[in-house]
Design a protein around this motif. Structure first.
Motif, PDB file in Angstrom:
ATOM      1  N   LEU A   1       0.837  -1.193   0.000  1.00 57.94           N
ATOM      2  CA  LEU A   1       0.000   0.000   0.000  1.00 57.94           C
ATOM      3  C   LEU A   1       0.880   1.253   0.000  1.00 57.94           C
ATOM      4  O   LEU A   1       2.005   1.250   0.504  1.00 57.94           O
ATOM      5  CB  LEU A   1      -0.921  -0.002   1.219  1.00 57.94           C
ATOM      6  N   GLY A   2       0.349   2.335  -0.573  1.00 58.17           N
ATOM      7  CA  GLY A   2       1.126   3.552  -0.735  1.00 58.17           C
ATOM      8  C   GLY A   2       1.760   4.082   0.535  1.00 58.17           C
ATOM      9  O   GLY A   2       2.976   4.337   0.577  1.00 58.17           O
ATOM     10  N   PRO A   3       1.017   4.279   1.612  1.00 61.03           N
ATOM     11  CA  PRO A   3       1.627   4.767   2.852  1.00 61.03           C
ATOM     12  C   PRO A   3       2.713   3.846   3.385  1.00 61.03           C
ATOM     13  O   PRO A   3       3.732   4.307   3.908  1.00 61.03           O
ATOM     14  CB  PRO A   3       0.430   4.846   3.805  1.00 61.03           C
ATOM     15  N   GLU A   4       2.509   2.541   3.260  1.00 62.33           N
ATOM     16  CA  GLU A   4       3.531   1.602   3.696  1.00 62.33           C
ATOM     17  C   GLU A   4       4.802   1.766   2.872  1.00 62.33           C
ATOM     18  O   GLU A   4       5.927   1.702   3.397  1.00 62.33           O
ATOM     19  CB  GLU A   4       3.013   0.168   3.587  1.00 62.33           C
TER      20      GLU A   4
ATOM     21  N   ALA B   1       9.980   3.792  -4.905  1.00 63.50           N
ATOM     22  CA  ALA B   1       8.622   3.301  -4.684  1.00 63.50           C
ATOM     23  C   ALA B   1       7.725   3.798  -5.808  1.00 63.50           C
ATOM     24  O   ALA B   1       7.721   4.989  -6.131  1.00 63.50           O
ATOM     25  CB  ALA B   1       8.083   3.766  -3.339  1.00 63.50           C
ATOM     26  N   VAL B   2       6.994   2.871  -6.410  1.00 64.04           N
ATOM     27  CA  VAL B   2       5.994   3.213  -7.425  1.00 64.04           C
ATOM     28  C   VAL B   2       4.639   3.165  -6.728  1.00 64.04           C
ATOM     29  O   VAL B   2       4.211   2.101  -6.277  1.00 64.04           O
ATOM     30  CB  VAL B   2       6.037   2.235  -8.612  1.00 64.04           C
ATOM     31  N   LEU B   3       3.985   4.310  -6.617  1.00 57.39           N
ATOM     32  CA  LEU B   3       2.766   4.368  -5.810  1.00 57.39           C
ATOM     33  C   LEU B   3       1.804   5.409  -6.363  1.00 57.39           C
ATOM     34  O   LEU B   3       2.110   6.123  -7.314  1.00 57.39           O
ATOM     35  CB  LEU B   3       3.120   4.672  -4.353  1.00 57.39           C
ATOM     36  N   ARG B   4       0.645   5.474  -5.712  1.00 58.01           N
ATOM     37  CA  ARG B   4      -0.379   6.459  -6.090  1.00 58.01           C
ATOM     38  C   ARG B   4      -0.540   7.426  -4.924  1.00 58.01           C
ATOM     39  O   ARG B   4      -0.870   7.017  -3.811  1.00 58.01           O
ATOM     40  CB  ARG B   4      -1.696   5.763  -6.420  1.00 58.01           C
ATOM     41  N   PRO B   5      -0.317   8.721  -5.163  1.00 59.90           N
ATOM     42  CA  PRO B   5      -0.471   9.693  -4.084  1.00 59.90           C
ATOM     43  C   PRO B   5      -1.938   9.870  -3.725  1.00 59.90           C
ATOM     44  O   PRO B   5      -2.834   9.507  -4.493  1.00 59.90           O
ATOM     45  CB  PRO B   5       0.112  10.977  -4.684  1.00 59.90           C
ATOM     46  N   GLY B   6      -2.176  10.411  -2.548  1.00 62.89           N
ATOM     47  CA  GLY B   6      -3.545  10.674  -2.128  1.00 62.89           C
ATOM     48  C   GLY B   6      -4.166  11.795  -2.942  1.00 62.89           C
ATOM     49  O   GLY B   6      -3.477  12.504  -3.680  1.00 62.89           O
ATOM     50  N   PRO B   7      -5.487  11.982  -2.825  1.00 61.34           N
ATOM     51  CA  PRO B   7      -6.154  13.059  -3.558  1.00 61.34           C
ATOM     52  C   PRO B   7      -5.571  14.426  -3.242  1.00 61.34           C
ATOM     53  O   PRO B   7      -5.485  15.285  -4.107  1.00 61.34           O
ATOM     54  CB  PRO B   7      -7.610  12.945  -3.086  1.00 61.34           C
TER      55      PRO B   7
ATOM     56  N   HIS C   1      -9.690  -0.982  -1.123  1.00 59.78           N
ATOM     57  CA  HIS C   1      -8.511  -0.982  -0.263  1.00 59.78           C
ATOM     58  C   HIS C   1      -8.859  -0.352   1.083  1.00 59.78           C
ATOM     59  O   HIS C   1      -9.896   0.295   1.221  1.00 59.78           O
ATOM     60  CB  HIS C   1      -7.374  -0.214  -0.942  1.00 59.78           C
ATOM     61  N   PRO C   2      -7.993  -0.498   2.085  1.00 60.57           N
ATOM     62  CA  PRO C   2      -8.339  -0.040   3.436  1.00 60.57           C
ATOM     63  C   PRO C   2      -8.572   1.459   3.529  1.00 60.57           C
ATOM     64  O   PRO C   2      -8.151   2.242   2.665  1.00 60.57           O
ATOM     65  CB  PRO C   2      -7.117  -0.454   4.265  1.00 60.57           C
ATOM     66  N   SER C   3      -9.204   1.853   4.606  1.00 60.52           N
ATOM     67  CA  SER C   3      -9.481   3.262   4.851  1.00 60.52           C
ATOM     68  C   SER C   3      -8.353   3.888   5.655  1.00 60.52           C
ATOM     69  O   SER C   3      -7.398   3.218   6.058  1.00 60.52           O
ATOM     70  CB  SER C   3     -10.799   3.397   5.630  1.00 60.52           C
ATOM     71  N   GLY C   4      -8.501   5.181   5.907  1.00 64.10           N
ATOM     72  CA  GLY C   4      -7.524   5.879   6.727  1.00 64.10           C
ATOM     73  C   GLY C   4      -6.187   6.019   6.021  1.00 64.10           C
ATOM     74  O   GLY C   4      -6.107   6.033   4.792  1.00 64.10           O
TER      75      GLY C   4
ATOM     76  N   SER D   1      -4.255   3.426   3.002  1.00 67.22           N
ATOM     77  CA  SER D   1      -4.372   3.377   1.547  1.00 67.22           C
ATOM     78  C   SER D   1      -4.760   4.747   1.005  1.00 67.22           C
ATOM     79  O   SER D   1      -5.468   5.513   1.674  1.00 67.22           O
ATOM     80  CB  SER D   1      -5.422   2.342   1.127  1.00 67.22           C
ATOM     81  N   THR D   2      -4.299   5.042  -0.217  1.00 67.81           N
ATOM     82  CA  THR D   2      -4.682   6.292  -0.868  1.00 67.81           C
ATOM     83  C   THR D   2      -5.790   6.081  -1.896  1.00 67.81           C
ATOM     84  O   THR D   2      -6.317   7.051  -2.442  1.00 67.81           O
ATOM     85  CB  THR D   2      -3.469   6.919  -1.587  1.00 67.81           C
ATOM     86  N   MET D   3      -6.152   4.843  -2.182  1.00 68.50           N
ATOM     87  CA  MET D   3      -7.146   4.573  -3.219  1.00 68.50           C
ATOM     88  C   MET D   3      -8.578   4.727  -2.728  1.00 68.50           C
ATOM     89  O   MET D   3      -9.454   5.161  -3.475  1.00 68.50           O
ATOM     90  CB  MET D   3      -6.950   3.161  -3.789  1.00 68.50           C
ATOM     91  N   GLN D   4      -8.859   4.342  -1.464  1.00 68.64           N
ATOM     92  CA  GLN D   4     -10.253   4.371  -1.026  1.00 68.64           C
ATOM     93  C   GLN D   4     -10.898   5.745  -1.159  1.00 68.64           C
ATOM     94  O   GLN D   4     -12.035   5.854  -1.642  1.00 68.64           O
ATOM     95  CB  GLN D   4     -10.394   3.856   0.415  1.00 68.64           C
ATOM     96  N   PRO D   5     -10.240   6.846  -0.772  1.00 65.40           N
ATOM     97  CA  PRO D   5     -10.884   8.153  -0.957  1.00 65.40           C
ATOM     98  C   PRO D   5     -11.244   8.446  -2.411  1.00 65.40           C
ATOM     99  O   PRO D   5     -12.272   9.067  -2.685  1.00 65.40           O
ATOM    100  CB  PRO D   5      -9.835   9.143  -0.432  1.00 65.40           C
ATOM    101  N   ARG D   6     -10.427   7.981  -3.333  1.00 67.22           N
ATOM    102  CA  ARG D   6     -10.689   8.242  -4.753  1.00 67.22           C
ATOM    103  C   ARG D   6     -11.917   7.474  -5.244  1.00 67.22           C
ATOM    104  O   ARG D   6     -12.766   8.033  -5.949  1.00 67.22           O
ATOM    105  CB  ARG D   6      -9.461   7.872  -5.590  1.00 67.22           C
TER     106      ARG D   6
END
Length: 297
Positions: free
Chosen positions: A129-132, A145-151, A199-202, A205-210
């Motif tokens: 997961l992105g934060p991890e 790290a290849v990841l997706r930033p938060g909104p 994906h998890p909340s909080g 993960s950065t995907m759930q808000p999107r």
């Protein structure tokens, strides 16, 4: 004991002739004789028995020849390895991938590095997961790290550099027997009343808000089924536990029992970025460049 003296001795021991050895070393024969005399003085033993026609190794000379070859081989190998490291062609680089980039980007990167940097040791970690990933990067456990930033933009106080790689369209993941599984597109509103596998909340993960934003814009608040990995998300959808919204590259994860369907209307896009520390070694920089190329082909 100088390396040039050892090289001269090895040439002389192999040629068994001062003239041929001097020609091989591109030096004058008296200079070669002088180097041998210095070497014998340093080791305190006679290394060659000379004659007008040839030279024969003494017992001490045979021992030094064996050790000199080892020393010179190690020196040359070390010099080559250091040059490769400085040029970014060798070394060890650790790269982590967010789950939604594991099935498409990770294989491309591995193939590129293997083809263009065969002497480099590449350590890959996927389905994170992105934060991890950011925690691992900050802790020095991975280099890239290849990841997706938060909104919202991530705070830059830690100095992490985020380099854009590409944007991807969100697509719906539906059970293969879903009425809309064979449609050309699916309206998000048509998925209301079905649990959303996400994906998890909080901060995990950065995907759930999107994906929640997509549902809310469509006019509904979905029941959530949270999972930790993208593969698990797709498997849960195949099991009929709900639908998912994932970046289009997840379609590279092929699984019987699911269908990937584009969303109707204006596409919703999510970014993919490369995170790194401000300072990077030559091997890390080379791999970073290959990651950028692999994601933009």
């Amino acid at each position: 004991m100088e390396l040039r003296h050892l090289r001269s001795f090895v040439a002389l021991a192999e040629e068994r002739h001062f003239g041929r050895a001097a020609a091989r070393l591109h030096i004058a024969q008296p200079a070669l004789s002088q180097q041998l005399n210095r070497l014998e003085h340093e080791v305190g033993a006679r290394l060659l028995e000379r004659s007008t026609r040839h030279a024969e190794l003494t017992e001490a000379g045979a021992l030094l020849l064996e050790r000199a070859r080892e020393i010179l081989a190690n020196h040359d190998r070390t010099t080559d390895d250091l040059a490769a490291l400085a040029a970014g062609r060798a070394g060890r680089v650790r790269v982590g991938f967010v789950g939604t980039a594991t099935y498409d980007v990770l294989p491309r990167v591995a193939q590129r590095v293997r083809a263009e940097l065969p002497d480099l040791e590449l350590v890959l970690r996927g389905e994170l997961l992105g934060p991890e990933l950011l925690d691992l990067l900050h802790g020095g456990e991975i280099d890239l790290a290849v990841l997706r930033p938060g909104p919202a933009p991530d705070p830059a106080g830690d100095g992490t550099v985020l380099e854009p790689l590409r944007d991807e369209e969100l697509v719906a993941v539906l059970p293969a027997d879903h009425p809309l599984a064979g449609a050309g597109t699916v309206d998000a509103a048509a998925l209301a009343g079905t649990p959303l596998v996400t994906h998890p909340s909080g901060r995990r993960s950065t995907m759930q808000p999107r994906v929640l934003e997509v549902c809310r814009r469509a006019g509904f608040e979905p029941e959530l089924v949270e999972v930790g990995e993208t593969a698990t998300l797709v498997v849960f959808v195949a099991a009929g536990l709900g639908f998912g919204l994932v970046p289009a590259s997840v379609r590279a994860f092929r699984l019987d029992g699911v269908a990937y369907v584009p969303l109707a209307g204006d596409p919703v896009r999510v970014p993919l970025v490369l995170a790194r520390r401000p300072e990077q070694s030559a091997p890390v920089a080379r791999v970073a460049a290959l990651i950028t190329a692999a994601t933009r082909d």
